[in-house]
Design a protein around this motif. Structure first.
Motif, mmCIF file in Angstrom:
data_model
loop_
_atom_site.group_PDB
_atom_site.id
_atom_site.type_symbol
_atom_site.label_atom_id
_atom_site.label_comp_id
_atom_site.label_asym_id
_atom_site.label_seq_id
_atom_site.Cartn_x
_atom_site.Cartn_y
_atom_site.Cartn_z
ATOM 1 N N VAL A 6 0.859 -1.179 0.000
ATOM 2 C CA VAL A 6 0.000 0.000 0.000
ATOM 3 C C VAL A 6 0.896 1.229 0.000
ATOM 4 O O VAL A 6 1.706 1.428 0.903
ATOM 5 C CB VAL A 6 -0.939 -0.006 1.228
ATOM 6 N N LYS A 7 0.746 2.022 -1.032
ATOM 7 C CA LYS A 7 1.576 3.209 -1.177
ATOM 8 C C LYS A 7 1.078 4.302 -0.232
ATOM 9 O O LYS A 7 -0.094 4.322 0.145
ATOM 10 C CB LYS A 7 1.529 3.692 -2.626
ATOM 11 N N PRO A 8 1.955 5.203 0.171
ATOM 12 C CA PRO A 8 1.525 6.291 1.066
ATOM 13 C C PRO A 8 0.430 7.135 0.418
ATOM 14 O O PRO A 8 0.539 7.524 -0.736
ATOM 15 C CB PRO A 8 2.790 7.122 1.269
ATOM 16 N N GLY A 9 -0.632 7.359 1.162
ATOM 17 C CA GLY A 9 -1.735 8.157 0.652
ATOM 18 C C GLY A 9 -2.724 7.373 -0.196
ATOM 19 O O GLY A 9 -3.711 7.934 -0.662
ATOM 20 N N GLU A 10 -2.479 6.068 -0.397
ATOM 21 C CA GLU A 10 -3.374 5.255 -1.213
ATOM 22 C C GLU A 10 -4.466 4.651 -0.321
ATOM 23 O O GLU A 10 -4.192 4.197 0.782
ATOM 24 C CB GLU A 10 -2.592 4.133 -1.898
ATOM 25 N N SER A 11 -5.677 4.635 -0.823
ATOM 26 C CA SER A 11 -6.769 4.073 -0.028
ATOM 27 C C SER A 11 -6.701 2.546 -0.055
ATOM 28 O O SER A 11 -6.142 1.946 -0.973
ATOM 29 C CB SER A 11 -8.119 4.548 -0.562
ATOM 30 N N ILE A 12 -7.294 1.955 0.958
ATOM 31 C CA ILE A 12 -7.318 0.500 1.056
ATOM 32 C C ILE A 12 -8.136 -0.098 -0.090
ATOM 33 O O ILE A 12 -7.785 -1.150 -0.626
ATOM 34 C CB ILE A 12 -7.902 0.065 2.423
ATOM 35 N N GLU A 13 -9.198 0.585 -0.490
ATOM 36 C CA GLU A 13 -10.030 0.091 -1.585
ATOM 37 C C GLU A 13 -9.234 -0.004 -2.880
ATOM 38 O O GLU A 13 -9.368 -0.958 -3.641
ATOM 39 C CB GLU A 13 -11.249 1.001 -1.795
ATOM 40 N N ARG A 14 -8.385 0.984 -3.116
ATOM 41 C CA ARG A 14 -7.563 0.986 -4.336
ATOM 42 C C ARG A 14 -6.544 -0.154 -4.296
ATOM 43 O O ARG A 14 -6.326 -0.832 -5.295
ATOM 44 C CB ARG A 14 -6.850 2.337 -4.458
ATOM 45 N N ALA A 15 -5.937 -0.370 -3.143
ATOM 46 C CA ALA A 15 -4.972 -1.455 -2.996
ATOM 47 C C ALA A 15 -5.659 -2.808 -3.154
ATOM 48 O O ALA A 15 -5.117 -3.726 -3.777
ATOM 49 C CB ALA A 15 -4.275 -1.376 -1.647
ATOM 50 N N LEU A 16 -6.868 -2.934 -2.629
ATOM 51 C CA LEU A 16 -7.634 -4.169 -2.771
ATOM 52 C C LEU A 16 -7.983 -4.422 -4.230
ATOM 53 O O LEU A 16 -7.933 -5.559 -4.706
ATOM 54 C CB LEU A 16 -8.900 -4.091 -1.926
ATOM 55 N N LYS A 17 -8.301 -3.355 -4.942
ATOM 56 C CA LYS A 17 -8.604 -3.473 -6.361
ATOM 57 C C LYS A 17 -7.373 -3.955 -7.132
ATOM 58 O O LYS A 17 -7.469 -4.810 -8.019
ATOM 59 C CB LYS A 17 -9.076 -2.132 -6.903
ATOM 60 N N ARG A 18 -6.190 -3.442 -6.791
ATOM 61 C CA ARG A 18 -4.958 -3.895 -7.442
ATOM 62 C C ARG A 18 -4.685 -5.365 -7.139
ATOM 63 O O ARG A 18 -4.269 -6.128 -7.996
ATOM 64 C CB ARG A 18 -3.761 -3.055 -6.986
ATOM 65 N N TYR A 19 -4.955 -5.771 -5.886
ATOM 66 C CA TYR A 19 -4.766 -7.166 -5.495
ATOM 67 C C TYR A 19 -5.686 -8.088 -6.287
ATOM 68 O O TYR A 19 -5.255 -9.121 -6.803
ATOM 69 C CB TYR A 19 -5.026 -7.347 -4.001
ATOM 70 N N LYS A 20 -6.959 -7.703 -6.394
ATOM 71 C CA LYS A 20 -7.913 -8.523 -7.138
ATOM 72 C C LYS A 20 -7.517 -8.643 -8.599
ATOM 73 O O LYS A 20 -7.636 -9.712 -9.206
ATOM 74 C CB LYS A 20 -9.320 -7.933 -7.020
ATOM 75 N N ARG A 21 -7.043 -7.559 -9.191
ATOM 76 C CA ARG A 21 -6.623 -7.585 -10.593
ATOM 77 C C ARG A 21 -5.421 -8.499 -10.773
ATOM 78 O O ARG A 21 -5.362 -9.301 -11.709
ATOM 79 C CB ARG A 21 -6.289 -6.173 -11.066
ATOM 80 N N LYS A 22 -4.469 -8.406 -9.863
ATOM 81 C CA LYS A 22 -3.280 -9.246 -9.936
ATOM 82 C C LYS A 22 -3.649 -10.719 -9.767
ATOM 83 O O LYS A 22 -3.140 -11.584 -10.475
ATOM 84 C CB LYS A 22 -2.275 -8.826 -8.863
ATOM 85 N N TYR A 23 -4.561 -10.999 -8.850
ATOM 86 C CA TYR A 23 -5.025 -12.368 -8.605
ATOM 87 C C TYR A 23 -5.718 -12.929 -9.843
ATOM 88 O O TYR A 23 -5.495 -14.059 -10.240
ATOM 89 C CB TYR A 23 -5.980 -12.380 -7.409
ATOM 90 N N ARG A 24 -6.559 -12.099 -10.468
ATOM 91 C CA ARG A 24 -7.273 -12.532 -11.675
ATOM 92 C C ARG A 24 -6.297 -12.772 -12.824
ATOM 93 O O ARG A 24 -6.454 -13.722 -13.590
ATOM 94 C CB ARG A 24 -8.308 -11.472 -12.044
ATOM 95 N N ASN A 25 -5.266 -11.951 -12.942
ATOM 96 C CA ASN A 25 -4.308 -12.095 -14.035
ATOM 97 C C ASN A 25 -3.420 -13.325 -13.893
ATOM 98 O O ASN A 25 -2.908 -13.828 -14.884
ATOM 99 C CB ASN A 25 -3.441 -10.840 -14.154
ATOM 100 N N THR A 26 -3.236 -13.809 -12.675
ATOM 101 C CA THR A 26 -2.426 -15.016 -12.495
ATOM 102 C C THR A 26 -3.212 -16.271 -12.831
ATOM 103 O O THR A 26 -2.626 -17.349 -12.948
ATOM 104 C CB THR A 26 -1.923 -15.141 -11.047
ATOM 105 N N LYS A 27 -4.530 -16.151 -12.984
ATOM 106 C CA LYS A 27 -5.426 -17.254 -13.338
ATOM 107 C C LYS A 27 -5.383 -18.380 -12.320
ATOM 108 O O LYS A 27 -5.579 -19.542 -12.629
ATOM 109 C CB LYS A 27 -5.117 -17.775 -14.736
ATOM 110 N N ARG A 28 -5.127 -18.048 -11.089
ATOM 111 C CA ARG A 28 -5.066 -19.046 -10.020
ATOM 112 C C ARG A 28 -6.439 -19.664 -9.770
ATOM 113 O O ARG A 28 -6.557 -20.861 -9.568
ATOM 114 C CB ARG A 28 -4.541 -18.379 -8.746
ATOM 115 N N LEU A 29 -7.481 -18.840 -9.812
ATOM 116 C CA LEU A 29 -8.825 -19.344 -9.579
ATOM 117 C C LEU A 29 -9.235 -20.330 -10.668
ATOM 118 O O LEU A 29 -9.900 -21.333 -10.384
ATOM 119 C CB LEU A 29 -9.809 -18.185 -9.503
#
Length: 65
Positions: A6-29
């Motif tokens: 989480v970058k300084p000044g970044e909201s948790i929602e934005r960081a969660l969105k980045r996590y979900k995108r990264k998870y989806r791109n790895t095709k783990r699910l």
């Protein structure tokens, strides 16, 4: 394991969105769902051929436009 800093000044929602995108791109699910039941090799091969045919047709249609 995916790590998102989480970058300084970044909201948790934005960081969660980045996590979900990264998870989806790895095709783990997709891998997890694939392993839930056995698929015969012939069925898997048929699926890949059908996907390749669709891609080829789609790209040909894009060239014609």
């Amino acid at each position: 394991m995916l790590k998102i800093e989480v970058k300084p000044g970044e909201s948790i929602e934005r960081a969660l969105k980045r996590y979900k995108r990264k998870y989806r791109n790895t095709k783990r699910l997709d891998q997890i769902r694939d392993r839930q039941e056995f698929t015969k090799k012939s069925v898997a091969k048929r699926k890949t051929l059908k996907k390749a045919q669709y891609k080829e047709q789609f790209l040909n249609d894009q060239d014609n436009i």
